[in-house]
Design an enzyme around this catalytic site. Structure first.
Site, PDB file in Angstrom:
ATOM      1  N   LEU A 411     113.650 -86.123 -68.696  1.00 45.84           N
ATOM      2  CA  LEU A 411     114.552 -85.368 -67.836  1.00 45.84           C
ATOM      3  C   LEU A 411     113.707 -84.514 -66.897  1.00 45.84           C
ATOM      4  O   LEU A 411     112.606 -84.077 -67.264  1.00 45.84           O
ATOM      5  CB  LEU A 411     115.478 -84.465 -68.658  1.00 45.84           C
ATOM      6  CG  LEU A 411     116.474 -85.160 -69.605  1.00 45.84           C
ATOM      7  CD1 LEU A 411     117.257 -84.126 -70.394  1.00 45.84           C
ATOM      8  CD2 LEU A 411     117.420 -86.065 -68.832  1.00 45.84           C
ATOM      9  N   ASP A 412     114.208 -84.278 -65.691  1.00 43.10           N
ATOM     10  CA  ASP A 412     113.476 -83.453 -64.732  1.00 43.10           C
ATOM     11  C   ASP A 412     113.312 -82.032 -65.267  1.00 43.10           C
ATOM     12  O   ASP A 412     114.049 -81.580 -66.163  1.00 43.10           O
ATOM     13  CB  ASP A 412     114.199 -83.426 -63.394  1.00 43.10           C
ATOM     14  CG  ASP A 412     114.231 -84.799 -62.743  1.00 43.10           C
ATOM     15  OD1 ASP A 412     113.355 -85.626 -63.071  1.00 43.10           O
ATOM     16  OD2 ASP A 412     115.134 -85.056 -61.914  1.00 43.10           O
ATOM     17  N   LYS A 413     112.370 -81.319 -64.691  1.00 36.74           N
ATOM     18  CA  LYS A 413     112.052 -79.969 -65.164  1.00 36.74           C
ATOM     19  C   LYS A 413     113.273 -79.055 -65.121  1.00 36.74           C
ATOM     20  O   LYS A 413     113.503 -78.266 -66.044  1.00 36.74           O
ATOM     21  CB  LYS A 413     110.921 -79.385 -64.316  1.00 36.74           C
ATOM     22  CG  LYS A 413     110.469 -77.999 -64.730  1.00 36.74           C
ATOM     23  CD  LYS A 413     109.322 -77.507 -63.858  1.00 36.74           C
ATOM     24  CE  LYS A 413     108.873 -76.116 -64.290  1.00 36.74           C
ATOM     25  NZ  LYS A 413     107.730 -75.630 -63.463  1.00 36.74           N
TER      26      LYS A 413
END
Length: 607
Positions: A411-413
């Site tokens: 998942l993105d930051k």
């Protein structure tokens, strides 16, 4: 005797038709009037001579000065070819021949005007393209300078407890930068003619990996970009190369050493060179490249933030960071990832990641054991594999199994929500296969600017941006008609994007913002963010693919600096038992606050 000057149909008059249309009669009408005047003169027994019709030959196409006001028609000049032909025709006053001749010259004039117009348009298009390219380069340079200043501010604010909360002066920035440079030993390299025009990052990779010290670390282009953006690479231009060599030789004689590998003095770097920040900067032959030595970059004694984050670690460092565990057994663990946490160590984020937190939790707090990846036996196996020439060219980690243990998907930051991690190698293989074969059902919740619509599928391929390699984009259809900006990016043969399929459904829209449910059949990098941006409804708070004005308002009012995207639901089969399992993660508090303002009744509905 009536003296009449026949105005020609020149090219200039054709190109300036709009301005002269109210003042000029067509040549055909002039010819008819000429014939009528001649008949009237003959009928009234007035003497008239053909010599009364005067034509002024000229070699150029410029118009003459206007005639006197008492003349019946303004006198104009015509070309020699037309003058000779008209003198011949007017002797017989053949009206049909005059009209045919006029039609012939009109067609020729139209072709000339058309060709000149096309040339003008091509010239304007080339000029506009050049201007756009220059603006793009200026924006990149400005962005690089801003990023460098922000990094220095963060570095200085983390090292000192300043009352101003990290707001430091330009003098403080300069001092921090000088201290950073003094910790690095610099070498020089004269660019040979064979490398003329080559990118600076490609040359840096060769130089830094040429004198390998036997370590397992391979410096990549991405890591060289870190040196460039932090002003750690310099160029001495051709004009000052001779003077630089003389000054350096004099310095070597003073110090009593003539070794070519001697570090370049910082005083000479400041006097003769200038920093280079663009990784695509073309090198010129006979110029001198000044770059950090490999030994200083790999030195463990350096306390610089830049150098400590530059080299990837050889093993995972366990860190006591709280985790929100949704499910766990001996084979896998499911976590509700928090915003601001990177999934695994990578360039610029070698610690403080979810993997670092998971290492501490599994080895110290897990009731089901640490699994296979964080035991002492696993560490010994990784150490034994360090001597094997495997994966030496990896751009980021140099050891995928070491720095990404059990990671199945990411998942993105700034994205929150459900994330599954394998604890054994067999579970990792089974889960990876399920994701690759699209047997996993993933559902997200997003807040978007505008209304994306109800029950819509977005089936557009996604690939890396040709200029900004850190971001993604929807790859345009090669058969579709492209605008000028797309033509500028299509100079090289475009790489086909990877298939990406998303389903979007608007749950509620308040006129400005929408609560959107997204289901994805594929898992491309930044897929939801890119698809919604291309759809014209970007995610609220997205600093890369969103709208800057809306993001500033969100930060100012709510203090939120991330995309409002949440991995709400994950449905997957257990890697060992095969049981169908569904995991759901509650929406983060900051995102739920925005949802309540958009949809006050939304808190009563199960998302």
């Amino acid at each position: 005797t009536h003296i009449i000057a026949l105005p020609p149909h020149t090219r200039l008059a054709k190109m300036d038709a709009k301005r002269r249309s109210s003042k000029r009669l067509s040549p055909a009408v002039i010819t008819l009037m000429l014939a009528l005047t001649t008949i009237m003169s003959l009928s009234s027994s007035l003497p008239m001579s053909v010599s009364a019709f005067t034509f002024t030959p000229v070699t150029n196409r410029a118009t003459t000065t206007t005639t006197k006001k008492n003349q019946l028609f303004p006198k104009r000049t015509i070309c020699n070819a037309r003058m000779q032909k008209l003198n011949k025709i007017t002797k017989s006053f053949d009206l049909a021949e005059i009209l045919a001749n006029e039609k012939e010259f009109n067609a020729a004039d139209e072709e000339i005007v058309l060709s000149s117009t096309k040339k003008g348009r091509r010239k304007n298009a080339n000029q506009n393209e050049k201007k756009l390219r220059m603006k793009e380069q200026a924006k990149e340079q400005k962005l690089e300078k801003q990023q460098f200043k922000q990094k220095l501010k963060k570095r200085s604010s983390s090292d000192t407890d300043d009352e101003n909360d990290g707001n430091i002066s330009d003098e403080k920035l300069k001092i921090d930068y000088e201290n950073l440079i003094k910790k690095i030993d610099f070498l020089s390299y004269e660019i040979p003619p064979s490398l003329d025009g080559k990118r600076i990052d490609a040359v840096l990779v060769e130089l830094l990996n040429k004198d390998d010290d036997g370590s397992a670390v391979s410096i990549s282009r991405g890591q060289c970009e870190t040196l460039l953006t932090n002003n750690c690479t310099f160029i001495v231009p051709q004009e000052e190369a001779t003077e630089f060599r003389s000054a350096w030789q004099a310095h070597q004689k003073e110090t009593g050493t003539d070794e070519e590998s001697m570090a370049v003095p910082h005083s000479l770097i400041e006097q003769y060179s200038s920093p280079i920040q663009r990784k695509s900067h073309p090198l010129e032959s006979s110029s001198i490249l000044i770059y950090p030595s490999r030994q200083s970059l790999l030195s463990t004694s350096s306390s610089s933030t830049l150098l400590s984050n530059f080299i990837p670690p050889t093993e995972i460092i366990a860190q006591n960071i709280p985790l929100d565990v949704l499910f766990e057994d001996e084979h896998m663990i499911v976590i509700n990832k928090q915003a601001g946490m990177v999934v695994h160590p990578a360039a610029g984020n070698w610690d403080g990641t979810l993997v670092n937190a998971m290492a501490y939790y599994l080895m110290n707090e897990s009731p089901f054991g640490a699994g296979e990846f964080f035991t002492d036996e696993a560490k010994e196996e990784d150490t034994a594999n360090d001597d094997v020439d495997v994966n030496q060219d990896d751009a980021v980690t140099n050891s995928i199994s070491t720095l990404r243990p059990g990671i199945v998907h990411r998942l993105d930051k700034g994205t929150t929500g459900v994330l599954v991690v394998a604890k054994t190698s067999s579970a990792l293989a089974t889960l990876s296969e399920a994701f690759a074969e699209r047997k996993v059902k993933k559902q997200y919740l997003a807040v978007t600017i505008g209304n994306p619509g109800d029950d819509q599928w977005i089936n557009k391929p996604i690939g890396r941006h040709p200029l900004h390699r850190q971001i993604m984009r929807v790859v345009p259809d090669p058969n579709a008609q492209m605008n000028r900006s797309q033509l500028r990016l299509s100079t090289a043969v475009p790489k086909p994007g990877r298939p990406a399929l998303s389903h979007i459904h608007t749950m509620h829209h308040d006129g400005k913002l929408s609560i959107v449910q997204v289901k994805i059949a594929t898992g491309r990098t930044h897929q939801i963010r890119v698809h919604l941006q291309d759809h014209g409804t970007p995610i609220y708070g997205d600093d890369v693919y969103g709208l800057s004005d809306w993001n500033k308002a969100l930060t100012g009012r709510r203090g939120i600096t991330r995309p409002l995207l949440h991995a709400q639901r994950l449905e997957i089969d257990h890697p060992v038992t095969g049981e169908n399992m569904v995991f759901e993660a509650p929406v983060a508090d900051d995102m739920m606050g925005i949802i309540k303002t958009i949809w006050p009744a939304g808190e009563k509905i199960e998302f």
